[in-house]
Design a protein around this motif. Structure first.
Motif, mmCIF file in Angstrom:
data_model
loop_
_atom_site.group_PDB
_atom_site.id
_atom_site.type_symbol
_atom_site.label_atom_id
_atom_site.label_comp_id
_atom_site.label_asym_id
_atom_site.label_seq_id
_atom_site.Cartn_x
_atom_site.Cartn_y
_atom_site.Cartn_z
ATOM 1 N N ARG A 21 -38.508 11.023 -15.755
ATOM 2 C CA ARG A 21 -39.384 11.471 -14.675
ATOM 3 C C ARG A 21 -38.805 12.565 -13.785
ATOM 4 N N ILE A 22 -37.811 13.317 -14.273
ATOM 5 C CA ILE A 22 -37.383 14.504 -13.518
ATOM 6 C C ILE A 22 -38.384 15.631 -13.751
ATOM 7 N N SER A 23 -38.780 15.840 -15.002
ATOM 8 C CA SER A 23 -39.864 16.787 -15.271
ATOM 9 C C SER A 23 -41.088 16.003 -15.720
ATOM 10 N N GLY A 24 -41.905 15.642 -14.733
ATOM 11 C CA GLY A 24 -43.162 14.954 -14.992
ATOM 12 C C GLY A 24 -44.317 15.923 -14.885
ATOM 13 N N GLY A 25 -45.486 15.377 -14.591
ATOM 14 C CA GLY A 25 -46.685 16.180 -14.577
ATOM 15 C C GLY A 25 -46.728 17.222 -13.485
ATOM 16 N N ASN A 26 -46.122 16.931 -12.343
ATOM 17 C CA ASN A 26 -46.189 17.885 -11.238
ATOM 18 C C ASN A 26 -45.414 19.164 -11.563
ATOM 19 N N LEU A 27 -44.165 19.015 -12.004
ATOM 20 C CA LEU A 27 -43.365 20.190 -12.343
ATOM 21 C C LEU A 27 -43.975 20.940 -13.523
ATOM 22 N N ALA A 28 -44.320 20.219 -14.575
ATOM 23 C CA ALA A 28 -44.873 20.878 -15.765
ATOM 24 C C ALA A 28 -46.151 21.626 -15.432
ATOM 25 N N GLY A 29 -47.003 21.020 -14.610
ATOM 26 C CA GLY A 29 -48.253 21.667 -14.251
ATOM 27 C C GLY A 29 -48.046 22.950 -13.468
ATOM 28 N N HIS A 30 -47.107 22.946 -12.534
ATOM 29 C CA HIS A 30 -46.875 24.144 -11.719
ATOM 30 C C HIS A 30 -46.196 25.256 -12.522
ATOM 31 N N GLY A 36 -45.679 30.032 -17.391
ATOM 32 C CA GLY A 36 -44.697 29.611 -18.385
ATOM 33 C C GLY A 36 -45.230 28.427 -19.176
ATOM 34 N N VAL A 37 -44.379 27.871 -20.035
ATOM 35 C CA VAL A 37 -44.710 26.645 -20.757
ATOM 36 C C VAL A 37 -44.116 25.477 -19.981
ATOM 37 N N GLY A 38 -44.949 24.586 -19.485
ATOM 38 C CA GLY A 38 -44.483 23.414 -18.754
ATOM 39 C C GLY A 38 -44.347 22.225 -19.681
ATOM 40 N N LEU A 39 -43.235 21.506 -19.575
ATOM 41 C CA LEU A 39 -43.007 20.354 -20.446
ATOM 42 C C LEU A 39 -42.866 19.064 -19.636
ATOM 43 N N VAL A 40 -43.589 18.029 -20.064
ATOM 44 C CA VAL A 40 -43.391 16.675 -19.570
ATOM 45 C C VAL A 40 -42.394 15.996 -20.509
ATOM 46 N N ALA A 41 -41.324 15.435 -19.965
ATOM 47 C CA ALA A 41 -40.318 14.766 -20.792
ATOM 48 C C ALA A 41 -40.714 13.315 -21.041
ATOM 49 N N ALA A 42 -40.657 12.898 -22.297
ATOM 50 C CA ALA A 42 -41.103 11.552 -22.672
ATOM 51 C C ALA A 42 -40.100 10.469 -22.323
ATOM 52 N N ALA A 43 -38.810 10.771 -22.432
ATOM 53 C CA ALA A 43 -37.780 9.730 -22.333
ATOM 54 C C ALA A 43 -37.876 8.980 -21.006
ATOM 55 N N GLY A 44 -38.058 7.674 -21.072
ATOM 56 C CA GLY A 44 -38.055 6.840 -19.877
ATOM 57 C C GLY A 44 -39.209 7.091 -18.935
ATOM 58 N N ILE A 45 -40.301 7.663 -19.422
ATOM 59 C CA ILE A 45 -41.417 8.017 -18.541
ATOM 60 C C ILE A 45 -42.079 6.768 -17.948
#
Length: 350
Positions: A21-30, A36-45
């Motif tokens: 949850r360091i790169s979740g939906g908020n960071l990826a969306g912005h 750019g290409v925003g990525l949501v990280a799956a690990a431990g989400i």
């Protein structure tokens, strides 16, 4: 501009996937909103999500993953939003399926060789597939396997520099930091491999150590088609981590950043001053392996090292004293909390 498969973004930048949850939906969306290409990280989400009740980790993982993708698309409805899914995860296949169901346009995979990824995504040929590698040999193995078995090539390849990248690294510990690795020679060789063997122009992305415009311009001048940047986005208002996690970057010195062995059997780069406290937390609290989150884990198998998903979760929530703070070598350069837009302005402004 960067084209990956069917998708094109204004700027040649992928935001790196930072798990738990360091790169979740908020960071990826912005990031996607800024071009750019925003990525949501799956690990431990699942961790620190409304879906996890302490007993339903895998069910919560897929539900939380799709929820973060929904959040990202609410911010950037027309953006290029993708995911990072580690091959080392126990629920790798389920998370790839959930990513497609959640509308991911790009799937980036590292921490192992994603040799079966085209099979898992065969029903969604529009989704771009991007493996992470550190060597020409690994990139060749992935490409040849995919082409032979599935008649498909990667839509791009990320070449990660283990000497500078943060988090889990796809290289043996003893080979990191020797000065022998040349990321840009690897990038040029991978591009040439695709030209020679498949007559294909496959974008190759530089990852690791990208912090400012000079790093970006060097990567492009050395032959990369774009960059993947992660640590720089931690110190933004939009990053999904707790303010204390971001403050750890602001507080750290260059000598505070180092290598440790993850229970996943991979080396990782982090702020290492508190690694003793991470292990002591598990001993003091008799932390069991409740999640079974990794296919291979020394903590699960023998109690060695520490529970990585709970250590990362504690840090993401703000307990940076007993939590694990992954970062790249340049995290010490962080001076203030800015915005994603300010990062793009600095990197790409006229």
């Amino acid at each position: 501009m960067l084209r990956i498969g069917r998708y094109e973004v204004r700027y040649p930048l992928i935001q790196g996937g930072m798990g738990v949850r360091i790169s979740g939906g908020n960071l990826a969306g912005h990031v996607a909103k800024c071009g750019g290409v925003g990525l949501v990280a799956a690990a431990g989400i699942a961790m620190n999500s409304s879906f996890y009740n302490g007993r339903n980790y895998f069910q919560a993982e897929t539900a939380a993953f799709k929820e973060e993708l929904r959040k990202a698309y609410a911010i950037a409805p027309d953006g290029v939003i993708g995911v990072n899914v580690m091959v080392a995860l126990s629920d790798f296949e389920a998370l790839v399926k959930a990513a497609i169901e959640g509308g991911a346009k790009v799937i980036v995979c590292g921490a192992g060789l994603p040799l079966s990824l085209p099979e898992l995504t065969a029903h969604a040929p529009e989704v771009a597939l991007v493996p992470i590698a550190s060597s020409v040999r690994a990139a060749q193995l992935i490409a040849r396997t995919w082409e032979k078995r599935y008649q498909r090539l990667p839509d791009a390849v990320v070449i990660e520099d283990p000497d500078t990248a943060g988090g889990h690294l796809g290289e043996k510990l003893e080979n990191i930091g020797t000065g022998e690795y040349d990321q840009y020679a690897t990038i040029r060789a991978v591009k040439q491999f695709f030209r020679d063997e498949y007559a294909a122009e496959i974008p190759v992305i530089a990852a690791g150590g990208i912090w400012d415009r000079a790093d970006l311009e060097r990567a492009l001048s050395e032959g990369a088609d774009g960059v993947q940047m992660a640590s720089r986005f931690v110190v933004t208002e939009e990053c999904d981590a707790d303010p204390a996690f971001k403050q750890a970057y602001l507080n750290c010195k260059q000598e505070d950043i180092g290598l440790l062995m993850s229970p996943a059997g991979l080396p990782g780069r982090a702020i290492v001053a508190n690694t003793t406290a991470i292990r002591q937390y598990d001993l003091d609290h008799h932390t069991p392996c409740r999640m079974n989150c990794l296919k291979k884990c020394s903590y699960k198998e023998s109690g060695e090292r520490f529970c990585i998903v709970t250590a990362l979760d504690r840090a993401q929530r703000g307990d940076v004293e007993s939590g694990l703070v992954f970062c790249g070598t340049n995290a010490w350069k962080a001076e203030r909390i800015g915005t994603v837009q300010e990062v793009f302005d600095e990197l790409f402004g006229e």
